[in-house]
Write a protein that holds these residues in place. Structure first.
Motif, PDB file in Angstrom:
ATOM      1  N   TYR A 110     -11.488  -3.446   3.612  1.00 33.23           N
ATOM      2  CA  TYR A 110     -10.659  -4.070   3.144  1.00 33.23           C
ATOM      3  C   TYR A 110      -9.868  -5.401   3.540  1.00 33.23           C
ATOM      4  O   TYR A 110      -9.971  -5.191   4.791  1.00 33.23           O
ATOM      5  CB  TYR A 110      -9.655  -3.701   2.490  1.00 33.23           C
ATOM      6  CG  TYR A 110      -9.521  -4.723   1.521  1.00 33.23           C
ATOM      7  CD1 TYR A 110      -8.912  -4.646   0.248  1.00 33.23           C
ATOM      8  CD2 TYR A 110      -7.916  -4.947   1.420  1.00 33.23           C
ATOM      9  CE1 TYR A 110      -8.035  -5.212  -0.900  1.00 33.23           C
ATOM     10  CE2 TYR A 110      -6.696  -5.401   1.186  1.00 33.23           C
ATOM     11  CZ  TYR A 110      -7.103  -5.607  -0.354  1.00 33.23           C
ATOM     12  OH  TYR A 110      -6.180  -6.904  -1.007  1.00 33.23           O
ATOM     13  N   GLU A 157     -15.293  -5.882   0.549  1.00 32.78           N
ATOM     14  CA  GLU A 157     -14.101  -5.817  -0.155  1.00 32.78           C
ATOM     15  C   GLU A 157     -13.218  -7.770   0.572  1.00 32.78           C
ATOM     16  O   GLU A 157     -12.686  -7.136   1.183  1.00 32.78           O
ATOM     17  CB  GLU A 157     -13.563  -4.894  -0.386  1.00 32.78           C
ATOM     18  CG  GLU A 157     -13.013  -5.594  -1.912  1.00 32.78           C
ATOM     19  CD  GLU A 157     -12.044  -4.235  -2.266  1.00 32.78           C
ATOM     20  OE1 GLU A 157     -11.362  -4.335  -3.884  1.00 32.78           O
ATOM     21  OE2 GLU A 157     -11.798  -3.301  -2.162  1.00 32.78           O
ATOM     22  N   ASP A 158     -13.126  -8.226  -0.361  1.00 30.33           N
ATOM     23  CA  ASP A 158     -13.033  -9.493  -0.042  1.00 30.33           C
ATOM     24  C   ASP A 158     -12.163  -9.142  -1.590  1.00 30.33           C
ATOM     25  O   ASP A 158     -12.206 -10.251  -1.967  1.00 30.33           O
ATOM     26  CB  ASP A 158     -13.708 -10.788   0.050  1.00 30.33           C
ATOM     27  CG  ASP A 158     -13.315 -12.545   0.457  1.00 30.33           C
ATOM     28  OD1 ASP A 158     -12.026 -11.833  -0.093  1.00 30.33           O
ATOM     29  OD2 ASP A 158     -14.133 -13.230   1.071  1.00 30.33           O
ATOM     30  N   ASP A 159     -11.081  -9.181  -1.124  1.00 29.54           N
ATOM     31  CA  ASP A 159     -10.046  -9.404  -2.410  1.00 29.54           C
ATOM     32  C   ASP A 159      -9.208 -10.798  -2.673  1.00 29.54           C
ATOM     33  O   ASP A 159      -8.394 -10.869  -2.072  1.00 29.54           O
ATOM     34  CB  ASP A 159      -8.397  -9.127  -2.070  1.00 29.54           C
ATOM     35  CG  ASP A 159      -8.002  -7.976  -3.082  1.00 29.54           C
ATOM     36  OD1 ASP A 159      -8.299  -8.378  -3.956  1.00 29.54           O
ATOM     37  OD2 ASP A 159      -7.307  -7.439  -3.297  1.00 29.54           O
ATOM     38  N   PRO A 192      -7.922  -2.454  -5.675  1.00 23.66           N
ATOM     39  CA  PRO A 192      -9.152  -2.790  -5.593  1.00 23.66           C
ATOM     40  C   PRO A 192      -9.993  -1.558  -5.169  1.00 23.66           C
ATOM     41  O   PRO A 192      -9.648  -0.579  -5.217  1.00 23.66           O
ATOM     42  CB  PRO A 192      -7.923  -3.216  -3.893  1.00 23.66           C
ATOM     43  CG  PRO A 192      -6.658  -3.444  -3.522  1.00 23.66           C
ATOM     44  CD  PRO A 192      -6.229  -2.930  -5.682  1.00 23.66           C
ATOM     45  N   LYS A 246     -11.006  -0.476  -2.418  1.00 23.28           N
ATOM     46  CA  LYS A 246      -9.842   0.266  -1.188  1.00 23.28           C
ATOM     47  C   LYS A 246      -9.376   1.174  -1.787  1.00 23.28           C
ATOM     48  O   LYS A 246      -8.882   2.408  -1.511  1.00 23.28           O
ATOM     49  CB  LYS A 246      -8.947  -0.623  -0.580  1.00 23.28           C
ATOM     50  CG  LYS A 246      -8.866  -0.080   1.492  1.00 23.28           C
ATOM     51  CD  LYS A 246      -9.938   0.571   2.350  1.00 23.28           C
ATOM     52  CE  LYS A 246      -9.313   1.049   2.930  1.00 23.28           C
ATOM     53  NZ  LYS A 246     -10.791   1.293   3.972  1.00 23.28           N
ATOM     54  N   VAL A 257     -14.778   1.518   2.437  1.00 26.16           N
ATOM     55  CA  VAL A 257     -14.546  -0.021   2.152  1.00 26.16           C
ATOM     56  C   VAL A 257     -13.450  -0.236   3.175  1.00 26.16           C
ATOM     57  O   VAL A 257     -12.262   0.012   4.478  1.00 26.16           O
ATOM     58  CB  VAL A 257     -13.079   0.101   0.785  1.00 26.16           C
ATOM     59  CG1 VAL A 257     -13.259  -1.279   0.671  1.00 26.16           C
ATOM     60  CG2 VAL A 257     -14.269   0.706  -0.036  1.00 26.16           C
ATOM     61  N   ASP A 307     -11.028   4.517  -2.639  1.00 27.40           N
ATOM     62  CA  ASP A 307     -12.036   4.534  -1.665  1.00 27.40           C
ATOM     63  C   ASP A 307     -11.543   6.113  -1.441  1.00 27.40           C
ATOM     64  O   ASP A 307     -10.990   5.729  -0.095  1.00 27.40           O
ATOM     65  CB  ASP A 307     -12.246   3.727  -0.667  1.00 27.40           C
ATOM     66  CG  ASP A 307     -12.939   3.919   0.725  1.00 27.40           C
ATOM     67  OD1 ASP A 307     -13.926   4.585   0.143  1.00 27.40           O
ATOM     68  OD2 ASP A 307     -12.986   3.139   2.037  1.00 27.40           O
ATOM     69  N   LYS A 358      -8.179  -9.102   2.507  1.00 27.13           N
ATOM     70  CA  LYS A 358      -7.082  -9.661   2.133  1.00 27.13           C
ATOM     71  C   LYS A 358      -6.594 -11.482   2.760  1.00 27.13           C
ATOM     72  O   LYS A 358      -5.993 -11.173   3.818  1.00 27.13           O
ATOM     73  CB  LYS A 358      -6.131  -9.580   1.685  1.00 27.13           C
ATOM     74  CG  LYS A 358      -5.464  -9.974   0.751  1.00 27.13           C
ATOM     75  CD  LYS A 358      -5.322  -9.815  -0.160  1.00 27.13           C
ATOM     76  CE  LYS A 358      -4.433 -11.435  -1.366  1.00 27.13           C
ATOM     77  NZ  LYS A 358      -5.172 -10.707  -2.489  1.00 27.13           N
ATOM     78  N   LYS A 413     -16.365   0.123 -10.214  1.00 29.75           N
ATOM     79  CA  LYS A 413     -15.904   0.233  -8.912  1.00 29.75           C
ATOM     80  C   LYS A 413     -16.267   1.533  -8.654  1.00 29.75           C
ATOM     81  O   LYS A 413     -16.667   2.013  -7.178  1.00 29.75           O
ATOM     82  CB  LYS A 413     -14.737  -0.286  -8.842  1.00 29.75           C
ATOM     83  CG  LYS A 413     -14.429  -1.942  -8.970  1.00 29.75           C
ATOM     84  CD  LYS A 413     -12.624  -1.980  -9.151  1.00 29.75           C
ATOM     85  CE  LYS A 413     -12.322  -2.932  -8.928  1.00 29.75           C
ATOM     86  NZ  LYS A 413     -10.363  -3.418  -9.506  1.00 29.75           N
ATOM     87  N   SER A 428     -13.634  -8.752  -5.556  1.00 31.76           N
ATOM     88  CA  SER A 428     -14.212  -8.016  -6.640  1.00 31.76           C
ATOM     89  C   SER A 428     -13.015  -8.121  -7.880  1.00 31.76           C
ATOM     90  O   SER A 428     -13.117  -7.566  -8.542  1.00 31.76           O
ATOM     91  CB  SER A 428     -13.381  -6.677  -6.470  1.00 31.76           C
ATOM     92  OG  SER A 428     -12.015  -6.735  -4.758  1.00 31.76           O
ATOM     93  N   TRP A 476       0.769  -1.362  -0.064  1.00 33.40           N
ATOM     94  CA  TRP A 476       0.121   0.127  -0.274  1.00 33.40           C
ATOM     95  C   TRP A 476       0.854   1.169   0.065  1.00 33.40           C
ATOM     96  O   TRP A 476      -0.017   2.236   0.431  1.00 33.40           O
ATOM     97  CB  TRP A 476      -1.040  -0.203   1.080  1.00 33.40           C
ATOM     98  CG  TRP A 476      -2.303  -1.279   1.500  1.00 33.40           C
ATOM     99  CD1 TRP A 476      -1.823  -2.688   1.417  1.00 33.40           C
ATOM    100  CD2 TRP A 476      -3.788  -0.915   0.474  1.00 33.40           C
ATOM    101  NE1 TRP A 476      -2.993  -3.167   1.232  1.00 33.40           N
ATOM    102  CE2 TRP A 476      -3.754  -2.237   0.040  1.00 33.40           C
ATOM    103  CE3 TRP A 476      -3.630   0.032  -0.380  1.00 33.40           C
ATOM    104  CZ2 TRP A 476      -5.317  -2.636   0.117  1.00 33.40           C
ATOM    105  CZ3 TRP A 476      -4.804  -0.287  -0.588  1.00 33.40           C
ATOM    106  CH2 TRP A 476      -5.629  -1.778  -0.869  1.00 33.40           C
TER     107      TRP A 476
END
Length: 467
Positions: free
Chosen positions: A305, A276-278, A293, A295, A303, A298, A307, A260, A245, A160
């Motif tokens: 998020y 959000e289930d990445d 994503p 996120k 969101v 966002d 992972k 999105k 997503s 990130w």
């Protein structure tokens, strides 16, 4: 249908509960058939001489208890509770009873087993030893409720670009726990949630456990049908929307950038949150898909998020993380602590070192190369051998392909049982739907656990049954 109106009310029980219980008995006894449309709210309130709010509450209770489902613009339909769960239990039991020796003999197109993991064990052993040499007993003793701080920092830095507030990153024991924690923090009894149709059964179970009202919206090639989605938003106060997503389970579709951005605008406009289930977004095989994503887009702080590392790390080591909006950070942290206090300290430290020393990136490329070869092989065989019998949307990544049977004379459950006799296992589409009358024409096949030889043999067996 006249039996529906054959009810006598008692003074000490709310009328909506009596109506719901009466309808449950009729559904259980098959006097109301599975999938049969129930009377309209106006019709039932008129015949029973109660107000419309009573019927609305009765139908909501039926949906919450799993005895009915709603079709937008069409009405409410009966659902015999055992019609889905009995098959799901049987399906699950079949795999639980398979031994490690059995997996050598079968062709596994379900993607739910871990018989063949592409993971360089030597690298992982070295990482574990380094952690133990460096941290000693602290690697096993010290627990941090939000997760190992260095792991959270490494996730922020590696994935990130240090753009996330560290307090908003929470380590969890896989995606399923993340969904559960998010639901506990934001969903209460009779809150309204939206899911994709079809969707991951584990998410539906969580929302049912929270006794939420679940709305389903059909998927298109690039994400959810936004027109139908907004119609629900206009008529209902929606608390959250659960979505995958990337490489959606089971359809394999990924959301377009346009959808999105529109989803985020709708979340801000109608005041709901997006879980959000990445899922599997590391395994992109085409330049047509870019990892971006919800996120990362966002700007409204809408969101949550989630992972999981389980699919691309060792599946038996349950690790993942959540990124929460600042407004929910405290309640989500409390939900996590109430769930299990802390996640394995040793595995968190090992994962942190594995990522920071470059093993993660190297392993992802290794896996992508292997899985892409299998994906291309399976897709080629489907086009060549099954083209006259199935339709599908090319996922361009992930671990599976979702097929639609053209020949309506056979259902995916019937196909499952026929192929099981030949030691080939697929996932019938009904697993991913709330009601018992959807998904019969779909089945999912995964290439993650099958060798190239087994993929070739498996497609040939499917071809024989679909001819």
């Amino acid at each position: 249908m006249s039996k529906i109106y054959d009810i006598y009310f008692k003074e000490d029980i709310p009328k909506y509960i009596e109506i719901a219980n009466h309808l449950k008995q009729l559904i259980d006894s098959k006097k109301i058939k599975d999938g049969e449309k129930l009377p309209t709210i106006r019709e039932l309130s008129s015949n029973l001489e109660v107000n419309k709010v009573t019927i609305v509450n009765a139908y909501k209770k039926l949906q919450t208890d799993g005895y009915a489902y709603q079709k937008v613009g069409s009405g409410t339909y009966a659902k015999r509770k055992e019609s889905i769960s009995s098959f799901n239990r049987e399906y699950s039991k079949i795999f639980k009873n398979l031994s490690s020796d059995d997996f050598e003999k079968i062709i596994d197109f379900t993607g739910e087993t871990n018989s063949d993991v592409y993971f360089p064990m030597d690298d992982f052993k070295n990482v574990i030893n380094k952690v133990l040499d460096r941290d000693g007993a602290n690697a096993l003793i010290i627990k941090e409720s939000l997760g190992y701080e260095n792991l959270r920092k490494t996730i922020n830095n590696s994935f990130w670009e240090n753009k996330i507030d560290l307090n908003n990153i929470l380590i969890v024991s896989g995606a399923q726990q993340g969904i559960d924690i998010a639901a506990k923090a934001i969903v209460n009894i009779n809150d309204n949630v939206i899911v994709e149709k079809p969707t991951y059964g584990g998410a539906i179970s969580v929302f049912k456990w929270r006794r939420a009202n679940i709305f389903e919206v059909e998927l298109e090639k690039d994400g959810i049908n936004l027109i139908a989605f907004e119609e629900i938003l206009k008529k209902n106060n929606i608390r959250c929307f659960y979505t995958m997503s990337y490489f959606h389970n089971p359809t394999g579709i990924s959301y377009s950038l346009e959808k999105k951005l529109k989803l985020l605008e709708l979340a801000n406009k109608y005041d709901f949150y997006i879980i959000e289930d990445d899922y599997l977004s590391e395994l992109i095989y085409s330049e047509d898909i870019r990892h971006e994503p919800l996120k990362s887009l966002d700007k409204y702080e809408r969101v949550i998020y989630i992972k999981s590392f389980s699919k691309v790390f060792l599946p038996g080591i349950r690790l993942g993380y959540m990124i929460t909006p600042s407004s929910f950070t405290e309640s989500i942290q409390r939900s996590k602590i109430n769930t299990d206090i802390a996640t394995s300290s040793l595995m968190q430290r090992a994962l942190e070192l594995y990522i920071s020393e470059g093993f993660w990136k190297k392993n992802i490329e290794y896996q992508k190369n292997i899985y892409k070869e299998k994906y291309l092989l399976m897709k080629e065989l489907i086009n060549r051998e099954l083209g006259d019998n199935v339709n599908y949307i090319d996922p361009l990544g992930g671990l599976y392909i979702n097929l639609e049977i053209k020949n309506k004379d056979i259902t995916s459950k019937e196909l499952f049982y026929k192929l099981k006799e030949k030691n080939l296992y697929i996932t019938p589409g009904v697993i991913f739907f709330r009601d018992s009358i959807s998904g019969e024409e779909f089945f999912r096949i995964s290439f993650s656990q099958a060798s190239k030889e087994k993929i070739i043999k498996g497609i040939e067996l499917i071809k024989e049954e679909l001819k």
